[in-house]
Design a protein around this motif. Structure first.
Motif, short mmCIF file in Angstrom:
data_model
loop_
_atom_site.label_atom_id
_atom_site.label_comp_id
_atom_site.label_asym_id
_atom_site.label_seq_id
_atom_site.Cartn_x
_atom_site.Cartn_y
_atom_site.Cartn_z
N GLY A 1 0.78 -1.22 0.00
CA GLY A 1 0.00 0.00 0.00
C GLY A 1 0.82 1.28 0.00
N ASN A 2 0.20 2.32 -0.52
CA ASN A 2 0.78 3.67 -0.52
C ASN A 2 -0.36 4.64 -0.29
OD1 ASN A 2 2.16 6.08 -0.98
ND2 ASN A 2 3.37 5.23 -2.66
N SER A 3 -0.24 5.47 0.76
CA SER A 3 -1.33 6.36 1.12
C SER A 3 -0.74 7.61 1.78
CB SER A 3 -2.31 5.65 2.06
OG SER A 3 -3.42 6.46 2.37
N GLY A 4 -1.59 8.40 2.39
CA GLY A 4 -1.13 9.58 3.10
C GLY A 4 -2.30 10.43 3.55
N ILE A 5 -2.01 11.33 4.48
CA ILE A 5 -3.01 12.25 5.02
C ILE A 5 -2.68 13.63 4.48
CG2 ILE A 5 -4.08 13.16 7.11
CD1 ILE A 5 -2.55 10.75 8.57
N ASN A 6 -3.52 14.16 3.62
CA ASN A 6 -3.30 15.50 3.09
C ASN A 6 -4.00 16.55 3.94
OD1 ASN A 6 -1.99 14.41 0.62
ND2 ASN A 6 -2.46 16.46 -0.19
N TYR A 7 -3.37 17.72 4.07
CA TYR A 7 -3.95 18.82 4.84
C TYR A 7 -3.49 20.14 4.24
CZ TYR A 7 0.68 18.75 7.12
OH TYR A 7 2.03 18.78 7.36
N ARG A 8 -4.21 21.20 4.60
CA ARG A 8 -3.94 22.52 4.00
C ARG A 8 -3.74 22.39 2.49
NH1 ARG A 8 0.21 25.89 7.99
NH2 ARG A 8 -1.17 26.10 9.78
N SER A 9 -4.61 21.61 1.86
CA SER A 9 -4.45 21.30 0.44
C SER A 9 -5.53 21.96 -0.40
CB SER A 9 -4.50 19.78 0.24
OG SER A 9 -3.40 19.16 0.87
N GLU A 10 -5.25 22.07 -1.69
CA GLU A 10 -6.22 22.61 -2.64
C GLU A 10 -6.68 21.51 -3.58
OE1 GLU A 10 -4.55 25.42 -5.47
OE2 GLU A 10 -2.53 24.70 -4.98
N ARG A 11 -7.91 21.63 -4.04
CA ARG A 11 -8.44 20.67 -5.00
C ARG A 11 -7.93 21.00 -6.39
NH1 ARG A 11 -14.28 18.36 -3.31
NH2 ARG A 11 -13.69 17.02 -5.02
N ILE A 12 -7.72 19.96 -7.20
CA ILE A 12 -7.29 20.12 -8.59
C ILE A 12 -8.50 19.93 -9.48
CG2 ILE A 12 -5.77 19.23 -10.40
CD1 ILE A 12 -3.92 18.22 -8.15
N ASP A 13 -8.89 20.98 -10.18
CA ASP A 13 -10.12 20.96 -10.96
C ASP A 13 -10.11 19.95 -12.10
OD1 ASP A 13 -11.10 22.98 -9.35
OD2 ASP A 13 -10.48 24.59 -10.70
N THR A 14 -8.94 19.68 -12.65
CA THR A 14 -8.85 18.83 -13.84
C THR A 14 -8.80 17.33 -13.54
OG1 THR A 14 -6.45 19.12 -13.81
CG2 THR A 14 -7.74 20.62 -15.21
N ILE A 15 -8.64 16.98 -12.26
CA ILE A 15 -8.59 15.56 -11.86
C ILE A 15 -9.61 15.33 -10.75
CG2 ILE A 15 -7.13 13.68 -11.03
CD1 ILE A 15 -4.68 15.33 -11.88
N PRO A 16 -10.55 14.41 -10.93
CA PRO A 16 -11.56 14.17 -9.89
C PRO A 16 -10.93 13.72 -8.57
CG PRO A 16 -12.17 13.08 -11.95
CD PRO A 16 -10.75 13.54 -12.10
N PHE A 17 -11.40 14.31 -7.48
CA PHE A 17 -11.00 13.91 -6.12
C PHE A 17 -9.47 13.95 -5.92
CE2 PHE A 17 -14.84 11.39 -7.27
CZ PHE A 17 -15.75 12.13 -6.54
N ALA A 18 -8.83 14.93 -6.52
CA ALA A 18 -7.38 15.07 -6.37
C ALA A 18 -7.06 16.27 -5.49
CB ALA A 18 -6.71 15.23 -7.73
N LEU A 19 -6.00 16.15 -4.68
CA LEU A 19 -5.55 17.22 -3.82
C LEU A 19 -4.08 17.53 -4.09
CD1 LEU A 19 -7.08 16.26 -0.33
CD2 LEU A 19 -7.88 18.06 -1.89
N ARG A 20 -3.72 18.79 -3.89
CA ARG A 20 -2.33 19.23 -3.99
C ARG A 20 -1.99 19.96 -2.69
NH1 ARG A 20 -1.78 21.72 -9.14
NH2 ARG A 20 -3.21 23.32 -8.39
#
Length: 267
Positions: A109-128
């Motif tokens: 597995g590969n995962s992570g907890i994202n925070y203080r992130s912005e959504r990426i409009d061009t990719i569904p359910f993506a965070l940066r």
């Protein structure tokens, strides 16, 4: 002898004793979940995942579900990913906060907890944005990796200071300042411990507790009560002061990650 006068006080005493016993039994019978809720309110943490539904969370149902009280992200041979996908908390965009949760991840597995992130409009359910990295082989768990942005900010065992690149106005300079998957304008201020030694404190394919303390430009990632990485983000060009919160399933082989007891406290 006046029996009425003798028994009246005794009756009153008995009524009082029965009443006290009844109150005691009610207190002892109080459900455990009510006691837990009271504790949550006292320490300031609020459960943001109810263990039953995906209410207040948004993600692709092909990859996210609730199972046995856990938030489960799974990639199967028939649902392999082209882009990393997240399930995103819809309750706000925390700025300064503490987050506590437990995770269990398969070896692949590969995962992570994202925070203080912005959504990426061009990719569904993506965070940066900032990510507390988690992986099944425990190569990266505990480090601070900025998804789709400045890459590695602090490896496990590092307290690092991050600054802006020399010429932020150069086109494409954000990626140009990344080499070997790490931001180059970074200074290791001190060691928090040997990475391999810290790795032994993280359980493989078993439950671990993550605790993030995010305040101002100081970002601390704890695993099982041990500080694994700390970032002092002095990069005024690229840092974020608030943003979305979510957890990830990563491009790669079939995998499974589970989260539970997700609690948030705003600071």
């Amino acid at each position: 002898m006046n029996l009425k006068r003798t028994f009246k006080p005794l009756i009153l005493v008995l009524i009082a004793i029965i009443g006290l016993q009844s109150c005691k039994e009610k207190k002892e019978d109080k459900p455990q979940q009510e006691m837990a809720a009271a504790t949550t309110e006292q320490d300031g943490f609020v459960q943001i995942f109810d263990g039953k539904t995906l209410d207040n969370w948004e993600g692709d149902p092909n990859y996210w579900r609730v199972e046995n009280g856990n938030l489960v992200g799974e990639v199967t041979p028939t649902t392999l990913l082209k882009n990393n996908t997240f399930i995103i908390w819809k309750g706000g965009q925390p700025a300064d906060f503490e987050l506590k949760l437990e995770f269990r991840i398969a070896e692949a597995g590969n995962s992570g907890i994202n925070y203080r992130s912005e959504r990426i409009d061009t990719i569904p359910f993506a965070l940066r944005g900032y990510q507390a990295d988690i992986d099944g082989k425990i190569r990266y768990t505990g480090q601070n990796y900025e998804e789709k942005k400045r890459a590695t900010l602090a490896y496990r065992g590092e307290k690092a200071r991050i600054t802006s690149q020399e010429n932020p106005d150069t086109p494409g300079s954000l990626r140009a300042n990344v080499a070997k998957n790490a931001w180059q304008s970074r200074e290791v201020l001190e060691s928090l411990g040997d990475s391999d030694e810290l790795k032994t404190k993280i359980k493989s394919e078993d439950w671990n507790e993550a605790h993030l303390i995010i305040k101002g430009n100081k970002l601390q990632h704890y695993i099982n009560g041990i500080l694994m990485s700390e970032v002092i983000d002095d990069d005024t060009v690229n840092r974020a002061s608030k943003g979305h919160l979510g957890v990830q399933v990563h491009v790669g082989p079939p995998m499974k990650v589970e989260y539970r007891n997700i609690k948030l406290k705003n600071l």
